[in-house]
Design a protein around this motif. Sequence first.
Motif, PDB file in Angstrom:
ATOM      1  N   PHE A   1     -16.664   8.831  -7.924  1.00  0.00           N
ATOM      2  CA  PHE A   1     -15.481   7.968  -8.880  1.00  0.00           C
ATOM      3  C   PHE A   1     -14.275   8.786  -8.343  1.00  0.00           C
ATOM      4  CE2 PHE A   1     -19.046   5.799 -11.248  1.00  0.00           C
ATOM      5  CZ  PHE A   1     -17.669   4.813 -11.253  1.00  0.00           C
ATOM      6  N   ARG A   2     -14.539  10.144  -7.795  1.00  0.00           N
ATOM      7  CA  ARG A   2     -13.270  10.827  -7.811  1.00  0.00           C
ATOM      8  C   ARG A   2     -12.439  10.609  -6.720  1.00  0.00           C
ATOM      9  NH1 ARG A   2     -13.315  15.500 -10.774  1.00  0.00           N
ATOM     10  NH2 ARG A   2     -15.477  16.073 -10.944  1.00  0.00           N
ATOM     11  N   TRP A   3     -13.068  10.097  -5.727  1.00  0.00           N
ATOM     12  CA  TRP A   3     -12.822   9.340  -4.103  1.00  0.00           C
ATOM     13  C   TRP A   3     -12.313   7.404  -4.826  1.00  0.00           C
ATOM     14  CZ3 TRP A   3     -11.802  11.511   0.070  1.00  0.00           C
ATOM     15  CH2 TRP A   3     -12.331  12.140   0.343  1.00  0.00           C
ATOM     16  N   PHE A   4     -12.892   7.151  -5.777  1.00  0.00           N
ATOM     17  CA  PHE A   4     -11.537   5.280  -5.860  1.00  0.00           C
ATOM     18  C   PHE A   4     -10.748   6.073  -7.087  1.00  0.00           C
ATOM     19  CE2 PHE A   4     -12.296   2.611  -9.150  1.00  0.00           C
ATOM     20  CZ  PHE A   4     -12.117   0.601  -8.202  1.00  0.00           C
ATOM     21  N   ASN A   5     -10.911   7.192  -7.238  1.00  0.00           N
ATOM     22  CA  ASN A   5      -9.625   7.097  -8.140  1.00  0.00           C
ATOM     23  C   ASN A   5      -7.912   7.495  -7.467  1.00  0.00           C
ATOM     24  OD1 ASN A   5      -8.182   8.054 -10.334  1.00  0.00           O
ATOM     25  ND2 ASN A   5      -7.967  10.014  -9.497  1.00  0.00           N
ATOM     26  N   GLU A   6      -8.908   7.664  -5.550  1.00  0.00           N
ATOM     27  CA  GLU A   6      -8.081   7.865  -4.726  1.00  0.00           C
ATOM     28  C   GLU A   6      -7.087   6.498  -4.470  1.00  0.00           C
ATOM     29  OE1 GLU A   6      -6.130  10.529  -4.740  1.00  0.00           O
ATOM     30  OE2 GLU A   6      -7.794  11.312  -5.788  1.00  0.00           O
ATOM     31  N   VAL A   7      -7.715   5.429  -4.834  1.00  0.00           N
ATOM     32  CA  VAL A   7      -7.496   4.356  -4.169  1.00  0.00           C
ATOM     33  C   VAL A   7      -5.672   3.896  -4.918  1.00  0.00           C
ATOM     34  CG1 VAL A   7      -8.012   1.395  -3.468  1.00  0.00           C
ATOM     35  CG2 VAL A   7      -9.973   3.364  -3.444  1.00  0.00           C
ATOM     36  N   PRO A   8      -5.672   3.661  -5.297  1.00  0.00           N
ATOM     37  CA  PRO A   8      -4.313   3.413  -6.110  1.00  0.00           C
ATOM     38  C   PRO A   8      -3.223   4.337  -5.494  1.00  0.00           C
ATOM     39  CG  PRO A   8      -5.530   3.986  -8.296  1.00  0.00           C
ATOM     40  CD  PRO A   8      -6.636   3.814  -6.782  1.00  0.00           C
ATOM     41  N   VAL A   9      -3.323   5.112  -5.210  1.00  0.00           N
ATOM     42  CA  VAL A   9      -2.718   5.849  -4.871  1.00  0.00           C
ATOM     43  C   VAL A   9      -2.082   5.153  -3.387  1.00  0.00           C
ATOM     44  CG1 VAL A   9      -1.992   8.622  -4.148  1.00  0.00           C
ATOM     45  CG2 VAL A   9      -3.154   8.444  -6.053  1.00  0.00           C
ATOM     46  N   LEU A  10      -2.975   5.289  -2.791  1.00  0.00           N
ATOM     47  CA  LEU A  10      -3.110   4.620  -1.457  1.00  0.00           C
ATOM     48  C   LEU A  10      -2.505   3.577  -1.495  1.00  0.00           C
ATOM     49  CD1 LEU A  10      -6.140   6.082   0.562  1.00  0.00           C
ATOM     50  CD2 LEU A  10      -3.823   6.941   0.457  1.00  0.00           C
ATOM     51  N   LEU A  11      -2.812   2.226  -2.297  1.00  0.00           N
ATOM     52  CA  LEU A  11      -2.402   1.114  -2.490  1.00  0.00           C
ATOM     53  C   LEU A  11      -0.677   1.459  -2.770  1.00  0.00           C
ATOM     54  CD1 LEU A  11      -4.657  -0.637  -3.685  1.00  0.00           C
ATOM     55  CD2 LEU A  11      -4.282  -1.433  -1.324  1.00  0.00           C
ATOM     56  N   LEU A  12      -0.020   2.119  -3.305  1.00  0.00           N
ATOM     57  CA  LEU A  12       0.415   2.105  -4.256  1.00  0.00           C
ATOM     58  C   LEU A  12       1.816   2.791  -2.893  1.00  0.00           C
ATOM     59  CD1 LEU A  12       3.181   2.309  -6.150  1.00  0.00           C
ATOM     60  CD2 LEU A  12       2.368   4.169  -7.525  1.00  0.00           C
ATOM     61  N   LEU A  13       1.046   4.010  -2.124  1.00  0.00           N
ATOM     62  CA  LEU A  13       2.652   4.287  -1.177  1.00  0.00           C
ATOM     63  C   LEU A  13       2.702   3.404  -0.516  1.00  0.00           C
ATOM     64  CD1 LEU A  13       2.769   6.648   0.446  1.00  0.00           C
ATOM     65  CD2 LEU A  13       0.914   7.168   1.337  1.00  0.00           C
ATOM     66  N   GLY A  14       1.165   2.634   0.253  1.00  0.00           N
ATOM     67  CA  GLY A  14       1.994   1.317   1.508  1.00  0.00           C
ATOM     68  C   GLY A  14       3.216  -0.066   0.667  1.00  0.00           C
ATOM     69  N   ILE A  15       2.680  -0.151  -0.656  1.00  0.00           N
ATOM     70  CA  ILE A  15       3.665  -0.838  -1.260  1.00  0.00           C
ATOM     71  C   ILE A  15       5.447  -0.475  -1.513  1.00  0.00           C
ATOM     72  CG2 ILE A  15       4.742  -2.162  -3.818  1.00  0.00           C
ATOM     73  CD1 ILE A  15       1.456  -2.297  -4.070  1.00  0.00           C
ATOM     74  N   VAL A  16       5.145   1.202  -1.681  1.00  0.00           N
ATOM     75  CA  VAL A  16       6.257   1.360  -2.154  1.00  0.00           C
ATOM     76  C   VAL A  16       7.426   1.928  -0.100  1.00  0.00           C
ATOM     77  CG1 VAL A  16       7.743   3.767  -2.200  1.00  0.00           C
ATOM     78  CG2 VAL A  16       6.266   2.907  -3.625  1.00  0.00           C
ATOM     79  N   ILE A  17       6.306   2.046   0.804  1.00  0.00           N
ATOM     80  CA  ILE A  17       6.810   1.948   2.054  1.00  0.00           C
ATOM     81  C   ILE A  17       7.366   0.787   2.798  1.00  0.00           C
ATOM     82  CG2 ILE A  17       6.056   2.482   4.598  1.00  0.00           C
ATOM     83  CD1 ILE A  17       4.308   5.061   3.360  1.00  0.00           C
ATOM     84  N   MET A  18       6.768  -0.612   2.292  1.00  0.00           N
ATOM     85  CA  MET A  18       6.952  -2.304   2.215  1.00  0.00           C
ATOM     86  C   MET A  18       8.406  -2.352   2.107  1.00  0.00           C
ATOM     87  SD  MET A  18       5.114  -2.415   4.835  1.00  0.00           S
ATOM     88  CE  MET A  18       3.980  -1.737   5.077  1.00  0.00           C
ATOM     89  N   VAL A  19       8.549  -1.866   0.780  1.00  0.00           N
ATOM     90  CA  VAL A  19       9.603  -1.917  -0.359  1.00  0.00           C
ATOM     91  C   VAL A  19      11.036  -1.672  -0.006  1.00  0.00           C
ATOM     92  CG1 VAL A  19      10.724  -2.175  -2.012  1.00  0.00           C
ATOM     93  CG2 VAL A  19       8.407  -2.801  -2.092  1.00  0.00           C
ATOM     94  N   VAL A  20      10.447  -0.433   0.541  1.00  0.00           N
ATOM     95  CA  VAL A  20      11.774   0.846   0.935  1.00  0.00           C
ATOM     96  C   VAL A  20      12.085   0.772   2.280  1.00  0.00           C
ATOM     97  CG1 VAL A  20      12.688   3.151   0.517  1.00  0.00           C
ATOM     98  CG2 VAL A  20      11.567   2.058  -1.232  1.00  0.00           C
ATOM     99  N   VAL A  21      11.539   1.037   3.124  1.00  0.00           N
ATOM    100  CA  VAL A  21      11.068   0.809   4.702  1.00  0.00           C
ATOM    101  C   VAL A  21      11.894   0.037   5.113  1.00  0.00           C
ATOM    102  CG1 VAL A  21      10.803   2.304   6.458  1.00  0.00           C
ATOM    103  CG2 VAL A  21      10.157   3.272   4.499  1.00  0.00           C
ATOM    104  N   LYS A  22      10.891  -1.114   4.238  1.00  0.00           N
ATOM    105  CA  LYS A  22      11.003  -3.033   5.219  1.00  0.00           C
ATOM    106  C   LYS A  22      10.832  -2.561   6.594  1.00  0.00           C
ATOM    107  CE  LYS A  22      13.957  -4.550   1.655  1.00  0.00           C
ATOM    108  NZ  LYS A  22      14.113  -4.210   1.234  1.00  0.00           N
ATOM    109  N   PRO A  23       9.667  -1.616   6.992  1.00  0.00           N
ATOM    110  CA  PRO A  23       9.778  -1.135   8.601  1.00  0.00           C
ATOM    111  C   PRO A  23       8.725  -2.913   9.418  1.00  0.00           C
ATOM    112  CG  PRO A  23       7.254  -0.946   7.263  1.00  0.00           C
ATOM    113  CD  PRO A  23       8.428  -1.216   6.956  1.00  0.00           C
ATOM    114  N   PHE A  24       8.887  -4.177   9.500  1.00  0.00           N
ATOM    115  CA  PHE A  24       9.345  -4.837   9.770  1.00  0.00           C
ATOM    116  C   PHE A  24       9.519  -6.420   8.878  1.00  0.00           C
ATOM    117  CE2 PHE A  24       4.514  -3.737   8.490  1.00  0.00           C
ATOM    118  CZ  PHE A  24       4.201  -4.773   8.374  1.00  0.00           C
TER     119      PHE A  24
END
Length: 140
Positions: A117-140
């Motif tokens: 569950f400690r590892w499972f808890n990290e999943v939304p952090v990674l998803l949010l990081l990806g979402i914010v990068i997509m919205v702010v940086v717009k890499p493609f």
Amino acid sequence: MLWIKALHVVFVISWFAGLFYLPRIFVNLAMENETVTTERLLLMARKLYRFTTMLAVPAIIFGLWMYLGYGIGKGPGNGWMHAKLGLVVLVLGYHHACGSLLKKFEQGRNKRSHTWFRWFNEVPVLLLLGIVIMVVVKPF
């Protein structure tokens, strides 16, 4: 449109706050042996899951409003939006998985360790990081 965007951001932040905290409750549930404490943690988890679900609804509605109503992210050169939407689908899947895990705890059928569950808890952090990068940086 800025009001819709502001509301979308507020509800997304609130939704993710619940997704960050709920698995922390699962960590404690996975380590707990006392019935009274387990029942208290289950009550907290149930309330948080319901509230988090209610926060997800307007986050999604306001996001769809911007996408469908204002055309944000549509058209050529907006691959970032497709990637973001894919990540949002994964967030919805994670949210659903939290509900399924909660049911297993309620039924006394959890087989996973607190470490999982400690590892499972990290999943939304990674998803949010990806979402914010997509919205702010717009890499493609």
